[in-house]
Design an enzyme around this catalytic site. Structure first.
Site, PDB file in Angstrom:
ATOM      1  N   ASP A   1       0.944  -1.194   0.092  1.00 15.61           N
ATOM      2  CA  ASP A   1      -0.066   0.018   0.060  1.00 15.61           C
ATOM      3  C   ASP A   1       1.090   1.111   0.074  1.00 15.61           C
ATOM      4  O   ASP A   1       1.824   1.212   0.760  1.00 15.61           O
ATOM      5  CB  ASP A   1      -0.869  -0.034   1.308  1.00 15.61           C
ATOM      6  CG  ASP A   1      -2.292   0.888   0.976  1.00 15.61           C
ATOM      7  OD1 ASP A   1      -3.136   0.279   1.113  1.00 15.61           O
ATOM      8  OD2 ASP A   1      -2.143   1.829   0.974  1.00 15.61           O
TER       9      ASP A   1
ATOM     10  N   LYS B   1      -0.778   3.349   7.195  1.00 11.27           N
ATOM     11  CA  LYS B   1      -1.287   2.059   7.348  1.00 11.27           C
ATOM     12  C   LYS B   1      -0.203   0.949   7.448  1.00 11.27           C
ATOM     13  O   LYS B   1      -0.513  -0.165   8.132  1.00 11.27           O
ATOM     14  CB  LYS B   1      -2.092   1.779   5.987  1.00 11.27           C
ATOM     15  CG  LYS B   1      -3.676   1.905   5.916  1.00 11.27           C
ATOM     16  CD  LYS B   1      -4.405   1.745   4.681  1.00 11.27           C
ATOM     17  CE  LYS B   1      -5.797   2.374   4.897  1.00 11.27           C
ATOM     18  NZ  LYS B   1      -6.642   2.552   3.662  1.00 11.27           N
TER      19      LYS B   1
ATOM     20  N   PHE C   1     -32.028  -9.974   4.040  1.00  8.02           N
ATOM     21  CA  PHE C   1     -32.234  -8.659   3.428  1.00  8.02           C
ATOM     22  C   PHE C   1     -33.436  -8.437   3.298  1.00  8.02           C
ATOM     23  O   PHE C   1     -33.522  -7.570   2.309  1.00  8.02           O
ATOM     24  CB  PHE C   1     -31.208  -8.684   2.138  1.00  8.02           C
ATOM     25  CG  PHE C   1     -29.905  -8.653   2.346  1.00  8.02           C
ATOM     26  CD1 PHE C   1     -29.130  -9.415   3.070  1.00  8.02           C
ATOM     27  CD2 PHE C   1     -29.137  -7.254   2.253  1.00  8.02           C
ATOM     28  CE1 PHE C   1     -27.803  -9.415   3.672  1.00  8.02           C
ATOM     29  CE2 PHE C   1     -27.852  -7.167   2.540  1.00  8.02           C
ATOM     30  CZ  PHE C   1     -27.165  -8.124   3.142  1.00  8.02           C
TER      31      PHE C   1
ATOM     32  N   ARG D   1     -34.964  -6.716   6.135  1.00  8.97           N
ATOM     33  CA  ARG D   1     -35.006  -6.029   7.356  1.00  8.97           C
ATOM     34  C   ARG D   1     -35.496  -4.614   7.058  1.00  8.97           C
ATOM     35  O   ARG D   1     -34.537  -3.859   6.318  1.00  8.97           O
ATOM     36  CB  ARG D   1     -33.870  -6.155   8.301  1.00  8.97           C
ATOM     37  CG  ARG D   1     -33.736  -7.335   9.305  1.00  8.97           C
ATOM     38  CD  ARG D   1     -32.763  -7.308  10.225  1.00  8.97           C
ATOM     39  NE  ARG D   1     -31.537  -7.606   9.496  1.00  8.97           N
ATOM     40  CZ  ARG D   1     -30.626  -6.860   9.223  1.00  8.97           C
ATOM     41  NH1 ARG D   1     -30.583  -5.594   9.434  1.00  8.97           N
ATOM     42  NH2 ARG D   1     -29.501  -7.165   8.565  1.00  8.97           N
TER      43      ARG D   1
ATOM     44  N   GLY E   1     -35.739  -0.547   7.199  1.00  3.25           N
ATOM     45  CA  GLY E   1     -35.041   0.524   8.248  1.00  3.25           C
ATOM     46  C   GLY E   1     -35.036   1.698   7.489  1.00  3.25           C
ATOM     47  O   GLY E   1     -35.632   1.924   6.578  1.00  3.25           O
TER      48      GLY E   1
ATOM     49  N   CYS F   1     -20.278   0.294  -0.424  1.00  3.04           N
ATOM     50  CA  CYS F   1     -20.427  -0.295  -1.753  1.00  3.04           C
ATOM     51  C   CYS F   1     -21.611  -0.493  -2.344  1.00  3.04           C
ATOM     52  O   CYS F   1     -21.879  -0.106  -3.371  1.00  3.04           O
ATOM     53  CB  CYS F   1     -19.890  -1.978  -1.339  1.00  3.04           C
ATOM     54  SG  CYS F   1     -18.201  -1.914  -0.815  1.00  3.04           S
TER      55      CYS F   1
ATOM     56  N   ARG G   1     -19.317   5.467   5.921  1.00  3.37           N
ATOM     57  CA  ARG G   1     -19.480   5.941   4.538  1.00  3.37           C
ATOM     58  C   ARG G   1     -21.086   5.794   4.119  1.00  3.37           C
ATOM     59  O   ARG G   1     -21.552   4.401   4.487  1.00  3.37           O
ATOM     60  CB  ARG G   1     -18.334   5.024   3.784  1.00  3.37           C
ATOM     61  CG  ARG G   1     -17.155   5.504   3.854  1.00  3.37           C
ATOM     62  CD  ARG G   1     -16.207   4.754   2.809  1.00  3.37           C
ATOM     63  NE  ARG G   1     -15.759   3.458   3.412  1.00  3.37           N
ATOM     64  CZ  ARG G   1     -14.783   2.686   2.808  1.00  3.37           C
ATOM     65  NH1 ARG G   1     -14.405   2.973   2.050  1.00  3.37           N
ATOM     66  NH2 ARG G   1     -14.572   1.407   3.320  1.00  3.37           N
TER      67      ARG G   1
END
Ligand code: NAI
Ligand code: UGA
Length: 430
Positions: free
Chosen positions: A30, A35, A249, A251, A253, A260, A327
């Site tokens: 990297d 990091k 999948f 649920r 909310g 992503c 994010r």
């Protein structure tokens, strides 16, 4: 075989550690020196359960190393996993600069055959561009193969998803490349989907887009359920038991977030536009998601008679539990709206931190959920952290000015909360 993993973010670090645990010699590369320093010291630069133990084990066994030196790392390896970021550009298209950068580095420094495996999520046709970027950077011709091997892990369960994947998708043009990638994963016991690189690239987008659409479907139904006084959780259970639909999948909310789904849906919509196609269903799924938090916010505004001068506690910043990733988290959209309506906002998350732009705003970051709820007119639950379920809710209620609970993840039992004296509103659930 010596394996280089380019990129030490979520996917790169997990991939490197999983490959090391499978017995390969792995180097993580990297350009981010901070990091690399952190990893070399045995710490993971983000939160993910189980990774740190694995990192320490493999550092100790010297089966993994980390470097910022691309030229040396590329010269010393046989296969390279590309796990660099593919963030969105303002128009929704994919920023390919890191993919191009690492491809050109491979071209510049590889001094013999290399198997290049693209794990990053990339638009259809990228494998050909990667090959072209490698070729055009080569000082003299060297053979190489490019395979597509998209990643399906989830944050919060990265290791389990990697060691027990539902499938491994390999897209390659030649049988030798397919066999070489298969060999790397020989210890995995799961179906292998072997296909063309373009199909493998599309499978990744199609998978994320389907999951996001499933969430938006139940979220849109939840809005209707609210008007009809029907519990959407029961609808999800009632339909999810049909194996053709599946319980996962579903649920409802305040919407999906993360690095992503929003990015990949935007990327796929952009691919469709570029090819003169329209993905109307997906456009609507994205729009439902963008506006989903408003459904709860509007209910709270009516209940409180506006947010001006009201104290509102937001519990949970992370886009989902067991990660510190914020994010595209719906909590942030909610907080921005509350601030713009002059609410006094108090926030808490067990590990996630506010982004810099919000940290500068006049709001209070609290060390405990109890502190956040102190004197509040309403509490919003935005992330279903397990610890929130087991809070001293009667204690919280007595510390609040008004006991209004807006559950953006339908994580509490509505009847229990009401019996405790809360006004409770979930999403399609009350
Ligand atoms: N985060 C997730 O849960 C998943 C992510 N993906 C995909 O995997 C890819 C990576 O995602 P994350 O790990 O989350 O990204 P990230 O942003 O956390 O990490 C990317 C890393 O690549 C490094 N990098 C940039 N240029 C480089 C270069 N030339 N050589 C070596 N390293 C370089 C960056 O410094 C950064 O550390 C993306 O395409 C993403 O869509 C796929 C499945 C799951
Ligand atoms: O391409 C990726 O990066 C990854 O994206 C998602 O993984 P991730 O974003 O880590 O998290 P998920 O568990 O999928 O949750 C995404 C969002 O959907 C929300 N969600 C999920 C499920 C559900 O029923 N309802 C719901 O609102 C979550 O709260 C979260 O905000 C996919 O699940 C992974 O398979 C994929 O590899």
């Amino acid at each position: 075989m010596n394996i280089l993993v380019a990129g030490t973010g979520y996917v790169g670090t997990t991939t490197a550690l999983v490959l090391a645990d499978m017995g390969w010699n792995v180097t993580g590369l990297d350009p981010d020196a901070e990091k690399i320093r952190t990893l070399l010291q045995g710490s993971i630069p983000f939160y993910e359960d189980g990774l740190e133990e694995l990192l320490r084990k493999h550092l100790q066994q010297a089966s993994i190393r980390f470097t910022t030196d691309a030229s040396e790392a590329i010269r010393q390896c046989d296969a390279i996993f590309i796990c660099v970021g593919t963030p969105p550009l303002p128009d929704g298209s994919v920023d390919m600069r890191y993919i191009r950068q690492i491809s050109e580095e491979i071209g510049r420094h590889a001094d013999g055959y290399r198997l290049v495996i693209v794990k990053s999520t990339v638009p259809v046709g990228t494998h050909a561009k990667v090959a072209e970027w490698i070729r055009s950077a080569q000082p003299s011709p060297h053979p190489f193969d490019v395979a597509s091997n998209p990643e399906f892990l989830r944050e919060g369960s990265a290791l389990a998803d990697s060691f027990q994947p539902d499938r491994v998708v390999i897209g390659a043009d030649g049988e030798e490349a397919v066999q070489a990638v298969r060999k790397l994963y020989a210890s995995l016991n799961c179906p292998f989907v072997v296909t063309t690189p373009r199909t493998a690239e599309m499978i990744k987008y199609a998978s994320n887009a389907f999951l996001a659409t499933k969430i938006s479907y139940i979220n849109e139904l939840a809005r209707l359920c609210d008007s009809l006084d029907i519990d959407v959780n029961e609808i999800a259970r009632g339909i999810g038991l049909d194996p053709r639909i599946g319980a996962l999948f579903l649920r409802a909310g305040i919407g999906y977030g993360g690095s992503c789904f929003p990015k990949d849906i935007a990327g796929l919509l952009q691919t469709a536009r570029e090819n003169g196609a329209r993905l109307g269903l997906l456009e609507e799924a994205a729009e439902i998601n963008r506006t989903q938090y408003l459904h709860l916010l509007n209910k709270a505004r009516v209940r409180l008679g506006g947010f001006q001068g009201k104290t509102v506690a937001v519990l949970g910043l992370a886009f989902k539990p067991d990660t510190d990733d914020i994010r595209e988290a719906p909590s942030l959209r909610l907080i921005r709206s509350l601030l713009s309506e002059n609410a006094d906002v108090r926030v808490h998350d067990p590990i996630a931190k506010l982004p810099p732009d919000l940290a500068r705003q006049p709001l209070t970051s609290c060390g405990t959920p109890e502190e956040a709820a102190q004197g509040a007119d309403a509490v919003f639950l935005c992330t279903e952290w397990k610890a929130y379920r087991h809070l001293d809710w009667p204690g919280i209620k007595s510390a609040m000015k008004q006991a209004n609970l807006f559950d953006g993840r339908n994580m509490m039992n509505a009847d229990h909360m009401k019996a405790m004296g809360f006004y409770y509103q979930g999403i399609g659930y009350r």
